[in-house]
Scaffold this motif. Structure first.
Motif, mmCIF file in Angstrom:
data_model
loop_
_atom_site.group_PDB
_atom_site.id
_atom_site.type_symbol
_atom_site.label_atom_id
_atom_site.label_comp_id
_atom_site.label_asym_id
_atom_site.label_seq_id
_atom_site.Cartn_x
_atom_site.Cartn_y
_atom_site.Cartn_z
ATOM 1 N N ILE A 1 0.845 -1.199 0.000
ATOM 2 C CA ILE A 1 0.000 0.000 0.000
ATOM 3 C C ILE A 1 0.873 1.239 0.000
ATOM 4 N N TYR A 2 1.858 1.264 0.874
ATOM 5 C CA TYR A 2 2.776 2.403 0.917
ATOM 6 C C TYR A 2 3.547 2.532 -0.397
ATOM 7 N N LEU A 3 3.969 1.421 -0.968
ATOM 8 C CA LEU A 3 4.668 1.457 -2.250
ATOM 9 C C LEU A 3 3.793 2.096 -3.321
ATOM 10 N N GLY A 4 2.518 1.732 -3.333
ATOM 11 C CA GLY A 4 1.604 2.322 -4.297
ATOM 12 C C GLY A 4 1.476 3.826 -4.128
ATOM 13 N N PHE A 5 1.382 4.282 -2.876
ATOM 14 C CA PHE A 5 1.298 5.721 -2.634
ATOM 15 C C PHE A 5 2.559 6.438 -3.117
ATOM 16 N N LEU A 6 3.712 5.861 -2.855
ATOM 17 C CA LEU A 6 4.961 6.497 -3.290
ATOM 18 C C LEU A 6 5.013 6.625 -4.807
ATOM 19 N N LEU A 7 4.620 5.579 -5.516
ATOM 20 C CA LEU A 7 4.593 5.652 -6.977
ATOM 21 C C LEU A 7 3.638 6.744 -7.439
ATOM 22 N N ALA A 8 2.450 6.799 -6.822
ATOM 23 C CA ALA A 8 1.449 7.771 -7.240
ATOM 24 C C ALA A 8 1.877 9.206 -6.941
ATOM 25 N N PHE A 9 2.573 9.404 -5.822
ATOM 26 C CA PHE A 9 2.948 10.764 -5.422
ATOM 27 C C PHE A 9 4.141 11.309 -6.210
ATOM 28 N N TRP A 10 5.052 10.432 -6.624
ATOM 29 C CA TRP A 10 6.265 10.892 -7.295
ATOM 30 C C TRP A 10 6.176 10.850 -8.823
ATOM 31 N N ALA A 11 5.312 10.013 -9.363
ATOM 32 C CA ALA A 11 5.248 9.855 -10.822
ATOM 33 C C ALA A 11 4.364 10.940 -11.423
ATOM 34 N N THR A 12 4.967 11.994 -11.883
ATOM 35 C CA THR A 12 4.233 13.076 -12.524
ATOM 36 C C THR A 12 5.080 13.660 -13.649
ATOM 37 N N PRO A 13 4.482 13.939 -14.806
ATOM 38 C CA PRO A 13 5.255 14.553 -15.887
ATOM 39 C C PRO A 13 5.740 15.959 -15.547
ATOM 40 N N THR A 14 4.999 16.658 -14.681
ATOM 41 C CA THR A 14 5.377 18.017 -14.288
ATOM 42 C C THR A 14 5.455 18.092 -12.774
ATOM 43 N N MET A 15 6.663 18.195 -12.255
ATOM 44 C CA MET A 15 6.871 18.272 -10.809
ATOM 45 C C MET A 15 7.041 19.738 -10.410
ATOM 46 N N THR A 16 6.007 20.287 -9.809
ATOM 47 C CA THR A 16 6.080 21.659 -9.313
ATOM 48 C C THR A 16 6.658 21.672 -7.902
ATOM 49 N N ALA A 17 6.946 22.852 -7.405
ATOM 50 C CA ALA A 17 7.475 22.964 -6.042
ATOM 51 C C ALA A 17 6.452 22.495 -5.013
ATOM 52 N N GLY A 18 5.181 22.825 -5.245
ATOM 53 C CA GLY A 18 4.144 22.373 -4.322
ATOM 54 C C GLY A 18 3.990 20.870 -4.323
ATOM 55 N N HIS A 19 4.024 20.277 -5.497
ATOM 56 C CA HIS A 19 3.930 18.821 -5.606
ATOM 57 C C HIS A 19 5.142 18.158 -4.950
ATOM 58 N N LEU A 20 6.310 18.772 -5.135
ATOM 59 C CA LEU A 20 7.514 18.220 -4.526
ATOM 60 C C LEU A 20 7.427 18.264 -2.996
ATOM 61 N N LEU A 21 6.933 19.372 -2.453
ATOM 62 C CA LEU A 21 6.739 19.459 -0.996
ATOM 63 C C LEU A 21 5.819 18.349 -0.521
ATOM 64 N N PHE A 22 4.727 18.140 -1.239
ATOM 65 C CA PHE A 22 3.774 17.084 -0.886
ATOM 66 C C PHE A 22 4.438 15.717 -0.940
ATOM 67 N N ALA A 23 5.184 15.446 -2.015
ATOM 68 C CA ALA A 23 5.818 14.136 -2.185
ATOM 69 C C ALA A 23 6.883 13.888 -1.131
ATOM 70 N N VAL A 24 7.707 14.891 -0.845
ATOM 71 C CA VAL A 24 8.766 14.725 0.153
ATOM 72 C C VAL A 24 8.170 14.512 1.538
ATOM 73 N N ALA A 25 7.173 15.324 1.899
ATOM 74 C CA ALA A 25 6.569 15.217 3.234
ATOM 75 C C ALA A 25 5.862 13.881 3.424
#
Length: 268
Positions: free
Chosen positions: A182-206
Motif C-alpha cells: 500500500i505504501y509502495l503504491g502511494f509512493l509511486l502515485a505521489f512521485w510519478a508526474t510529468p510536471t513536478m512543481t514545487a508544491g507537488h515536490l513538498l507534498f511528495a517529500v513530506a
C-alpha cells in the motif's frame, strides 16, 4: 437499534472515504473536473511563499499526526473507553477523511520554478506509473480486508451480533514480495508526474517522510503483536522493494496482514 445506527454510520463514513480517495487521485494528478474536482495540488490563486509553505506543512502534519497517533495500540485502548469498539475503526476513518478534506480545501499552490517537466513517451510512462500506484493501493487493501480496513465489517458484525475474529498473520499475493505494498503504491502515485512543481515536490517529500516513519511505528506494533513470526517475515521480505532471491512463499510460518495496525496492515 444500536446495530442499525452503527451500520448507517459506517456506511456513510465509507462513502465519505471513497469520495476523498477518488478526489486524492484527481488532486495529486492535477485532474481538474469542473463541478467535481474544483481544486488540485497546483491549481488556485498563488500567494506569498512563506505563508503557503507554512500552511501546507501544517496541513500535512495534521493528517500525519491524526493518522499515526490514533493507530497506536495505547491510544486505541484509551480511545475505546469513550468510543464503542465496533465503530472505533469507522471513527478513525471519518477523522482521517476530514483531515484530507481540510488539506484539499486549504492547500496553497507554490509559485516557484518547475522542478522537472517531461512530455512524449517519458511523460506517458510517468502517467502510467501514477495510475499503477493507485491501482496497487486499491488492490492491496482488498488483499488484506478492504471492508474491515475501512470499518464496514465491524459494524455489520455488530448488527448481526457477531464478533470480528482475532488478527491472523498471512501473506496474500503482493505481501509475499514486499511488506508494505500500500505504501509502495502511494509512493509511486505521489512521485510519478510529468510536471513536478514545487508544491507537488513538498507534498511528495513530506508524505514520503511520513511513510518511512509510519512504517517503523507500524512494524514495532506488529513485532509486539506477532513476535518472532513477524521478525522472520521482515528478514525474508523487503520493506518497499522485493529482495532478490527472497520471499515469504512456501513456509508454514509465513506472515502478513494484521487488522488494526497502522499502514499496510490496517490503517493505510
Amino acid at each position: 437499534m444500536g446495530g442499525i445506527v452503527s451500520l448507517l454510520y459506517g456506511t456513510l463514513v465509507y462513502m465519505l472515504f471513497l469520495a476523498t480517495f477518488l478526489y486524492a487521485i484527481a488532486f495529486v494528478g492535477n485532474l481538474a473536473i469542473p463541478g467535481l474536482v474544483p481544486k488540485t495540488i497546483d491549481s488556485g490563486a498563488t500567494g506569498p511563499l512563506i505563508p503557503a509553505l507554512l500552511v501546507n506543512t501544517l496541513l500535512l502534519a495534521i493528517f500525519a499526526l491524526q493518522h499515526s497517533v490514533m493507530a497506536r495500540p495505547a491510544f486505541k485502548r484509551w480511545w475505546t473507553r469513550f468510543v464503542p469498539q465496533p465503530v472505533e475503526r469507522t471513527t478513525y476513518v471519518l477523522l482521517a477523511s476530514l483531515a484530507l478534506v481540510l488539506l484539499y480545501w486549504q492547500w496553497r499552490p507554490i509559485e516557484l520554478p518547475i522542478v522537472w517537466s517531461v512530455d512524449g513517451m517519458s511523460g506517458l510512462l510517468l502517467q502510467a506509473v501514477f495510475w499503477l500506484g493507485w491501482g496497487l493501493v486499491l488492490l492491496s487493501t482488498f488483499l488484506i480486508n478492504h471492508f474491515e480496513l475501512f470499518g464496514l465489517r465491524q459494524v455489520v458484525a455488530r448488527l448481526l451480533g457477531r464478533s470480528v475474529p482475532e488478527p491472523v498473520f498471512r501473506t496474500p499475493f503482493l505481501y509475499r514480495r514486499v511488506r508494505h505494498p500500500i505504501y509502495l503504491g502511494f509512493l509511486l502515485a505521489f512521485w510519478a508526474t510529468p510536471t513536478m512543481t514545487a508544491g507537488h515536490l513538498l507534498f511528495a517529500v513530506a508524505t514520503t517522510g511520513y511513510i518511512l516513519i509510519g512504517i517503523q511505528l507500524e512494524e514495532r506494533d506488529l513485532v509486539g503483536l506477532f513476535g518472532d513470526q513477524y521478525r522472520r517475515y521482515r528478514e525474508r521480505v523487503g520493506m518497499l522493494l522485493p529482495l532478490p532471491g527472497r520471499g515469504a512463499g512456501g513456509g508454514g510460518d509465513t506472515t502478513a496482514a494484521a487488522r488494526g495496525i497502522d499502514g499496510a496492515r490496517g490503517n493505510d
